[in-house]
Design an enzyme around this catalytic site. Structure first.
Site, PDB file in Angstrom:
ATOM      1  N   TYR A 120       0.889  -1.171   0.087  1.00 59.17           N
ATOM      2  CA  TYR A 120      -0.125  -0.029   0.013  1.00 59.17           C
ATOM      3  C   TYR A 120       0.877   1.273  -0.014  1.00 59.17           C
ATOM      4  O   TYR A 120       1.929   1.061   0.780  1.00 59.17           O
ATOM      5  CB  TYR A 120      -0.799   0.080   1.267  1.00 59.17           C
ATOM      6  N   GLU A 208      -3.677   7.272  -4.266  1.00 50.92           N
ATOM      7  CA  GLU A 208      -3.606   6.079  -3.467  1.00 50.92           C
ATOM      8  C   GLU A 208      -3.457   5.063  -4.303  1.00 50.92           C
ATOM      9  O   GLU A 208      -4.066   4.861  -5.326  1.00 50.92           O
ATOM     10  CB  GLU A 208      -4.969   5.936  -2.765  1.00 50.92           C
TER      11      GLU A 208
END
Ligand code: GDP
Ligand code: MN
Length: 398
Positions: A120, A208
């Site tokens: 991530y 993101e």
């Protein structure tokens, strides 16, 4: 402003970021053509393009619970077509769309990646430090809010000061956070520089990547990308504005933006028209305090004209959830009598099928109240914020 995943990847690619090859598709035939263009790939990924995450675990309406979700890995171009046929036009419900879900109107057909590890990585504007925050975790591919809740120690954050820019130590911090070694650490540092450059150049407020993947042959690639841009700087990015997909946005918010009204749709039943963001926030709070829920945030601004007030009224009354309206105006620069006249004109033009409470305060307040009382319209006058909230909640709940 938000954009689709495939658009975000195209923007990042301009900055040298490694993304899988892929093509958007609006019909099953286009999807099959896209797969043919990607020949050589052992598998294809058919990805729903909606402005919401959680698509992989999402469920399509009208398909059984055993049906595949909004991101599907398939083997042949014909499989791509069959899946596209099933997905296009169908409503996808994910944990980010709410129960109503979102209709899938376009797909992104990508070459498949051989995933060894999912990570991530995100960049966002940190208002507290006035810097760009980098958030990284080895726990990619899953809901990051869940990781933050269950294993907060697995989320590493550091900041980049825009005054001095990005340094090699930021790259090393990222490699440590993601546990990347050797050449992968170098790829990570390079990626971070590319992402940071894109972030600044395009005035993003969030970028993101979940997941960022390490492939079987030790390459770092961006498998999903979600980007939102600072609306206040869109005037200098016509290329980004061109990516806007209004079908993904709330129609009421689009209409409000045409009149320069700060409007945000909410889920409640009481429509609000307020001047000033602070007063608007206080109005939402007090509606909740008195036992109901606001249907919207709306700041008509300091210089609200009759046209603006009318437009605001139309937007509020077009929401079928609205069971009552609360107008809460502080006449500062704007005089209360002008506001009262604007409200009356708006009600006369738009009509009124639900109770309306008006609370005015400030310059020429007595005159403003007199105009409302003399209008003959069914408007409930209120004295202060608490009185206004109590009256509208009572009118709605009975
Ligand atoms: P999201 O659910 O909306 O966040 O959509 P993602 O783009 O993140 O896709 C969800 C999941 O699908 C990813 O976490 C991956 O596990 C999987 N996925 C996406 N692309 C590929 C791919 O190319 N190959 C494989 N094997 N899995 C993929
Ligand atoms: Mn994702």
């Amino acid at each position: 402003m938000n954009i689709h995943e495939h658009q975000a990847k195209a923007v990042l690619k301009e900055f040298g970021v490694a993304v899988p090859r892929g093509f958007p598709a609006y019909s099953p035939n286009e999807a099959k053509e896209a797969a043919k263009q990607l020949q050589g790939s052992p598998v294809f990924v058919v990805k729903s393009q909606i402005h919401a995450g959680g698509r992989g675990k999402g469920r399509f309406e009208g398909l059984g619970p055993d049906a595949k979700g909004g991101v599907r890995v398939v083997k042949t171009a014909d499989d791509v077509k069959a899946n596209a046929d099933e997905m296009l036009g169908r409503v996808l419900v994910t944990h980010q769309t709410g129960a109503a879900g979102k209709q899938v109107n376009r797909l992104y057909i990508e070459e498949g990646a051989d995933i060894a590890k999912e990570l991530y990585l995100s960049l966002l504007v940190d208002r507290v430090s006035s810097r760009v925050s980098v958030v990284a975790s080895t726990e990619g591919g899953m809901d990051i809010e869940e990781v933050a809740h269950n294993t907060p120690e697995k989320i590493i954050t550091f900041t980049i000061d825009p005054a001095t820019g990005i340094f090699p130590h930021h790259g090393r911090a990222l490699a440590r956070a993601l546990n990347l070694k050797g050449d992968l650490a170098k790829q990570g540092a390079k990626l971070l520089t590319q992402l940071y450059t894109a972030f600044l150049a395009k005035d993003m407020d969030m970028l993101e990547i979940n997941p960022l993947v390490v492939t079987g042959d030790e390459k770092l690639i961006v498998l999903d990308a979600k980007v939102s841009f600072d609306s206040n700087s869109l005037f200098r990015h016509p290329d980004i504005v061109a990516l806007r997909d209004e079908t993904e946005e709330d129609q009421k918010e689009i209409e409000a933006s045409k009149f320069d009204l700060s409007y945000i749709a909410l889920d409640g039943e009481i429509g609000c028209m307020v001047n000033g963001a602070g007063l608007a926030m206080a109005t939402l709070d007090i509606i909740k305090l008195y036992g109901s829920e606001p249907a919207n945030f709306l700041d008509v601004g300091g210089g609200a004209t009759t046209e603006k007030v009318t437009a605001a009224f139309k937007i509020i009354t077009s929401d079928p959830k609205v069971k009552g309206i609360l107008v809460n105006i502080f006449g500062g620069i704007m005089k209360c009598d002008i506001i009262a006249e604007g409200v009356i004109a708006a009600v006369k033009e738009v009509g009124l099928k639900v109770p309306l409470v008006v609370r005015l305060e400030g310059t020429n307040v007595e005159l403003g109240k007199k105009i409302i009382n003399d209008s003959g319209l069914n408007v409930i006058a209120a004295d202060d914020l608490a009185d206004a909230a109590a009256k509208i909640v009572k009118a709605v709940k009975g």
